[in-house]
Design a protein around this motif. Sequence first.
Motif, PDB file in Angstrom:
ATOM      1  N   HIS A  21      -7.833   1.634   0.654  1.00  0.00           N
ATOM      2  CA  HIS A  21      -6.578   2.345   0.411  1.00  0.00           C
ATOM      3  C   HIS A  21      -6.726   3.811   0.806  1.00  0.00           C
ATOM      4  N   THR A  61      -6.343   4.222   4.542  1.00  0.00           N
ATOM      5  CA  THR A  61      -4.948   4.203   5.008  1.00  0.00           C
ATOM      6  C   THR A  61      -4.256   5.534   4.718  1.00  0.00           C
ATOM      7  N   VAL A 120      -3.908  -5.803  -4.201  1.00  0.00           N
ATOM      8  CA  VAL A 120      -3.765  -4.542  -3.480  1.00  0.00           C
ATOM      9  C   VAL A 120      -5.056  -4.268  -2.703  1.00  0.00           C
ATOM     10  N   LEU A 121      -5.012  -3.271  -1.848  1.00  0.00           N
ATOM     11  CA  LEU A 121      -6.222  -2.845  -1.148  1.00  0.00           C
ATOM     12  C   LEU A 121      -7.220  -2.301  -2.161  1.00  0.00           C
ATOM     13  N   TYR A 141       0.859  -1.204   0.000  1.00  0.00           N
ATOM     14  CA  TYR A 141       0.000   0.000   0.000  1.00  0.00           C
ATOM     15  C   TYR A 141       0.889   1.246   0.000  1.00  0.00           C
TER      16      TYR A 141
END
Length: 393
Positions: A237, A240, A231-232, A113
């Motif tokens: 994402h 984060t 991936v997120l 990330y």
Amino acid sequence: MVTLNDITRRYGTEHALVLLICRTFLGNADISEINSFIQSNTINWDYFYHVVNRNSIRPVCYHVLSKANIPAHLHDKLQNDNKRISIKSIEHLKEFLQVSNALKQQDIQLIPYKGLALSATYYPNFHLREFSDVDFLIILKDEMDINKLSSFFKDKGYDPMYEVPENFRSTFINYSCEYFFNKYENGERKYHIDVHWLAHHPSFDLPEDLPNEVLFSDPATINISGKEIQVLNTDNHLITLILHHGLRESWASLKYVLDIAMIVKNGTINWDYQRQMSTTYQYNRVLDTGIELIDDLFGIKAGTGNNVSTDYYTNLILSGKPRRRSFFRKQARKILLIDKPSGRLRVLLKTIKYSFYPSKLDYDMIKLPKSFFFLYIFVKIIRFGFTRKKEYQ
């Protein structure tokens, strides 16, 4: 969106030009406006480069200004920077692919990330975003995963940030959120890999922990160099980034705000989910600030937010003043950003509790048995005193 005249009046033509470049990159201005601005204003090009470099957006500036009427020396400088950054990005991509593959074979659940993963997913080219490390979120199954990580990276030629002895392992996991590793070539750091078991600091940021298991739900897949990488998803994402860029780093760089603008512009955001998460974990004000900043600075409209003042953060980003602030001032601001008085109290109590437990630096300074960990509050005072003394020497 704040006008360029207002930015020029408050922060100077150089900062106004940098914002105009970001707006052009995002599609809210064009190259003719940049050429007109350059022709109409006196610009200190050395200071302009300082602002660009300070905000870690040199590739974006070169990408936009390559078609603008700028001095040849500045064009060459940005071009050379862009070449170096591109080479470094490609090298990091290769290392990232090798490391992530090998880590999965170690039965460690992880997802990249920020940094490289973010640029590869939401920027036109992954080398258009400056980054200096590779970040992973992982799920720790037990304390032994720390040993497994350390052994793995040592075998790959990396040095751990420090060794974590067995009797300190649980404290390390409970009162920190990351473990990083460096690889050196010819005495210089080549790669830095940061592994996080929380996307925020467990003692300083939120009233309660946001588990990585939540962020790992419904992951997305992207293609990098012909390889499919998990991936997120866009919503997680973004969460984060709000926590890291906004809460932990106080939006202290244009690069951070540009990241939010890029993920909002190029991703599909479920704003009901964003508000649900920010309400559950009490960071509504941080989310609202991010929404306001990308509108004020870049003209990117996002989900419905509550009106909040962005003056402090705009000034932090554009004033040119040193961004260094004491831990206590930063922590006081973080606590005030928590939505509810009960949440603020909880973060304050977690911060106080942390004072009685050692960081690795405290533990290295004086090794005390667990029954005497409460004495580390005095060790911290002594260590901070030495640190501050060195800063002023």
